[in-house]
Design a protein around this motif. Structure first.
Motif, PDB file in Angstrom:
ATOM      1  N   UNK A 367      18.323  -0.324 -16.146  1.00 24.92           N
ATOM      2  CA  UNK A 367      19.241   0.825 -16.161  1.00 24.92           C
ATOM      3  C   UNK A 367      18.525   2.078 -16.683  1.00 24.92           C
ATOM      4  N   UNK A 368      17.718   1.901 -17.715  1.00 22.77           N
ATOM      5  CA  UNK A 368      16.989   3.040 -18.271  1.00 22.77           C
ATOM      6  C   UNK A 368      16.078   3.657 -17.214  1.00 22.77           C
ATOM      7  N   UNK A 369      15.400   2.803 -16.452  1.00 22.40           N
ATOM      8  CA  UNK A 369      14.497   3.299 -15.412  1.00 22.40           C
ATOM      9  C   UNK A 369      15.208   4.092 -14.334  1.00 22.40           C
ATOM     10  N   UNK A 370      16.466   3.743 -14.062  1.00 24.12           N
ATOM     11  CA  UNK A 370      17.236   4.456 -13.032  1.00 24.12           C
ATOM     12  C   UNK A 370      17.898   5.713 -13.577  1.00 24.12           C
ATOM     13  N   UNK A 371      17.909   5.860 -14.873  1.00 21.13           N
ATOM     14  CA  UNK A 371      18.610   6.979 -15.506  1.00 21.13           C
ATOM     15  C   UNK A 371      17.643   8.115 -15.847  1.00 21.13           C
ATOM     16  N   UNK A 372      18.219   9.175 -16.428  1.00 18.27           N
ATOM     17  CA  UNK A 372      17.429  10.298 -16.945  1.00 18.27           C
ATOM     18  C   UNK A 372      17.286  10.184 -18.462  1.00 18.27           C
ATOM     19  N   UNK A 373      17.412   8.968 -18.971  1.00  9.05           N
ATOM     20  CA  UNK A 373      17.395   8.777 -20.416  1.00  9.05           C
ATOM     21  C   UNK A 373      16.131   9.272 -21.084  1.00  9.05           C
ATOM     22  N   UNK A 374      14.985   8.946 -20.492  1.00  7.30           N
ATOM     23  CA  UNK A 374      13.703   9.394 -21.059  1.00  7.30           C
ATOM     24  C   UNK A 374      13.603  10.913 -20.994  1.00  7.30           C
ATOM     25  N   UNK A 375      13.944  11.476 -19.837  1.00  3.14           N
ATOM     26  CA  UNK A 375      13.842  12.927 -19.656  1.00  3.14           C
ATOM     27  C   UNK A 375      14.785  13.670 -20.601  1.00  3.14           C
ATOM     28  N   UNK A 376      16.004  13.182 -20.730  1.00  4.59           N
ATOM     29  CA  UNK A 376      16.973  13.864 -21.592  1.00  4.59           C
ATOM     30  C   UNK A 376      16.576  13.757 -23.070  1.00  4.59           C
ATOM     31  N   UNK A 377      15.942  12.662 -23.434  1.00  2.94           N
ATOM     32  CA  UNK A 377      15.454  12.541 -24.815  1.00  2.94           C
ATOM     33  C   UNK A 377      14.346  13.550 -25.067  1.00  2.94           C
ATOM     34  N   UNK A 378      13.455  13.704 -24.094  1.00  2.00           N
ATOM     35  CA  UNK A 378      12.404  14.719 -24.232  1.00  2.00           C
ATOM     36  C   UNK A 378      13.015  16.121 -24.332  1.00  2.00           C
ATOM     37  N   UNK A 379      14.048  16.374 -23.552  1.00  2.00           N
ATOM     38  CA  UNK A 379      14.692  17.683 -23.598  1.00  2.00           C
ATOM     39  C   UNK A 379      15.353  17.935 -24.956  1.00  2.00           C
ATOM     40  N   UNK A 380      15.955  16.899 -25.526  1.00  2.00           N
ATOM     41  CA  UNK A 380      16.559  17.040 -26.853  1.00  2.00           C
ATOM     42  C   UNK A 380      15.477  17.276 -27.903  1.00  2.00           C
ATOM     43  N   UNK A 381      14.352  16.582 -27.751  1.00  2.00           N
ATOM     44  CA  UNK A 381      13.232  16.802 -28.669  1.00  2.00           C
ATOM     45  C   UNK A 381      12.734  18.240 -28.562  1.00  2.00           C
ATOM     46  N   UNK A 382      12.668  18.753 -27.339  1.00  2.00           N
ATOM     47  CA  UNK A 382      12.220  20.127 -27.146  1.00  2.00           C
ATOM     48  C   UNK A 382      13.197  21.116 -27.777  1.00  2.00           C
ATOM     49  N   UNK A 383      14.474  20.812 -27.698  1.00  2.00           N
ATOM     50  CA  UNK A 383      15.479  21.677 -28.327  1.00  2.00           C
ATOM     51  C   UNK A 383      15.237  21.768 -29.831  1.00  2.00           C
ATOM     52  N   UNK A 384      14.997  20.627 -30.463  1.00  2.00           N
ATOM     53  CA  UNK A 384      14.754  20.638 -31.908  1.00  2.00           C
ATOM     54  C   UNK A 384      13.407  21.286 -32.235  1.00  2.00           C
ATOM     55  N   UNK A 385      12.415  21.102 -31.376  1.00  2.00           N
ATOM     56  CA  UNK A 385      11.123  21.760 -31.596  1.00  2.00           C
ATOM     57  C   UNK A 385      11.284  23.277 -31.538  1.00  2.00           C
ATOM     58  N   UNK A 386      12.087  23.751 -30.605  1.00  2.00           N
ATOM     59  CA  UNK A 386      12.342  25.187 -30.502  1.00  2.00           C
ATOM     60  C   UNK A 386      13.073  25.717 -31.729  1.00  2.00           C
ATOM     61  N   UNK A 387      14.017  24.934 -32.249  1.00  2.00           N
ATOM     62  CA  UNK A 387      14.735  25.349 -33.457  1.00  2.00           C
ATOM     63  C   UNK A 387      13.780  25.432 -34.645  1.00  2.00           C
ATOM     64  N   UNK A 388      12.825  24.507 -34.708  1.00  2.00           N
ATOM     65  CA  UNK A 388      11.821  24.547 -35.773  1.00  2.00           C
ATOM     66  C   UNK A 388      10.980  25.812 -35.657  1.00  2.00           C
ATOM     67  N   UNK A 389      10.559  26.135 -34.433  1.00  2.00           N
ATOM     68  CA  UNK A 389       9.750  27.336 -34.218  1.00  2.00           C
ATOM     69  C   UNK A 389      10.534  28.597 -34.565  1.00  2.00           C
TER      70      UNK A 389
END
Length: 422
Positions: A367-389
């Motif tokens: 199910x994970x492979x068929x989903x955007x779970x990995x991509x959305x987690x990276x996007x959430x990480x990027x959101x927090x990285x931007x908040x840190x910056x």
């Protein structure tokens, strides 16, 4: 590498912020070129001990030159490329030596266990001390003082020594938490070598972690700052709370993103965020600046763990220094699976069964492979990285070259966190 994936893959908001930052630096290049040699770090140990370590006299804590790289496909924009770790390399080496001396114990086996992850070659990247030393310089801005008042050189040196102590305390707390976590998780490897619990047994590993915490407490007490003591004592409480949340979660809590993020803050982000705040408090910064330091650490810590959760699915055992798929095999649900559940609600039933059956793990991974779970987690990480910056961008203005370089290095770390592969 900074922006290694190209601007074309960044969300619009991130693209705009990063482009603005790059353009501003393109219009106003850093005053360092081939004939401007960087100043070097001057260290001269004395016999006087202040807080955690000996006092050192200071020049500029920056050692590396500047490299330039070209990014953004065919349109070329040059930006200063910093290596955050090299900026504080000499200081990190001194901290490593000091840490090895701080964990010496009377009982040989305890001494051997306590120094296990402080030995040369297995110290790790010392990510947290690097952040804290850079933060100390990034906050080195003038404070409101009476007219004609100046800060004596000895006071400035003493402040840096106390801030180094925070870096040492933070690393001891971090390593203690790793030792305890490995016992709880029955981990077999850590940092590419056998985990201490495997090499010396669970009891010794637990006692070694306790010993490191006790040494951290002694160092913390030497600072004689009750607010800082309270902050870092709270960190230890959060580590225990986060681990307990993970061990005792209900089936509903295990699939809650809010619960996951709270647990992640306690287990990972609390240490670096409160340590960053402690650096600011020791410098006498305002409550507002101290909170900006806290927000940087919190969001950097969350981004770091989110990428860690991604790498647990996409990395290899060799690159991670630990087994891949270790979380899901222990029934620990992280952000990629939580996002996959949002796309495939039927995965919820699989997760609630506990993932004890290898067939259920395979189904969840399908199910994970068929989903955007990995991509959305990276996007959430990027959101927090931007908040840190953004927190760094919001610090009081400064024209000091070292301060600005450290702030750029802290921002660079946010990008390194989200593009790392191990």
């Amino acid at each position: 590498m900074l922006f290694s994936r190209g601007f074309s893959r960044l969300p619009k908001a991130t693209f705009n912020r990063c482009s603005k930052w790059l353009l501003s630096h393109h219009r106003h290049p850093h005053p360092q070129d081939h004939h401007h040699r960087p100043r070097h770090f001057v260290l001269s140990p004395t016999h006087r001990v202040l807080g955690c370590r000996e006092t050192y006299s200071w020049g500029s804590p920056f050692l590396s030159g500047v490299r330039h790289q070209i990014h953004q496909e065919s349109s070329s924009l040059a930006e200063e490329q910093l290596d955050p770790f090299s900026l504080v390399a000499d200081e990190l080496s001194l901290l490593a030596d000091r840490l090895r001396s701080m964990v010496v114990a009377e009982v040989p086996k305890l001494a051997s266990a306590a120094e296990y992850f402080f030995k040369m070659g297995v110290e790790g990247k010392r990510f947290r001390p690097t952040v804290l030393l850079l933060m100390a310089t990034a906050l080195n801005v003038p404070l409101p003082r009476p007219a004609l008042a100046e800060v004596p050189e000895t006071l400035s040196t003493e402040l840096r020594t106390r801030q180094q102590c925070i870096a040492e305390i933070t690393e001891m707390i971090h390593v203690a938490s790793l030792l305890h976590d490995d016992v709880l998780d029955d981990a077999e490897t850590r940092r590419g070598i056998g985990s201490l619990n495997i090499m010396m047994g669970n009891k010794v590993a637990v006692l070694a972690g306790d010993f490191l915490l006790s040494r951290a407490c002694v160092a913390l007490a030497s600072l004689k700052n009750t607010e800082v003591v309270s902050l870092l004592a709270t960190v230890v409480e959060h580590l225990v709370t986060g681990e307990t949340m993970q061990m005792t979660s209900t089936s509903e809590q295990r699939v809650s993103m809010e619960y996951y993020l709270q647990k992640t803050y306690y287990k990972t982000a609390s240490l670096i965020s409160n340590s960053c705040k402690a650096i600011a408090l020791l410098a006498g910064q305002t409550a507002e600046v101290s909170m900006l330091a806290f927000e940087y650490g919190k969001n950097l810590g969350l981004a770091f763990q989110l990428i860690d959760d991604v790498l647990d699915f996409t990395g290899t055992s060799a690159s991670l220094g630990k087994g891949s798929l270790s979380d899901i095999r222990q029934g620990i649900i992280t952000a990629p699976i939580l996002f996959a559940i949002e796309e495939f609600p039927q995965l919820n039933a699989v997760v609630k069964r506990g993932l004890d059956n290898p067939a259920d793990i395979d189904l969840a991974l399908d199910y994970l492979g068929k989903s955007r779970g990995i991509q959305r987690t990276r996007e959430l990480a990027m959101k927090h990285a931007n908040l840190a910056a953004e927190a760094i961008d919001s610090l009081p203005e400064s024209g000091d070259e070292d301060v600005l370089r450290s702030r750029r290095a802290l921002i660079d770390l946010t990008h390194r966190v989200i593009t790392r592969t191990k």
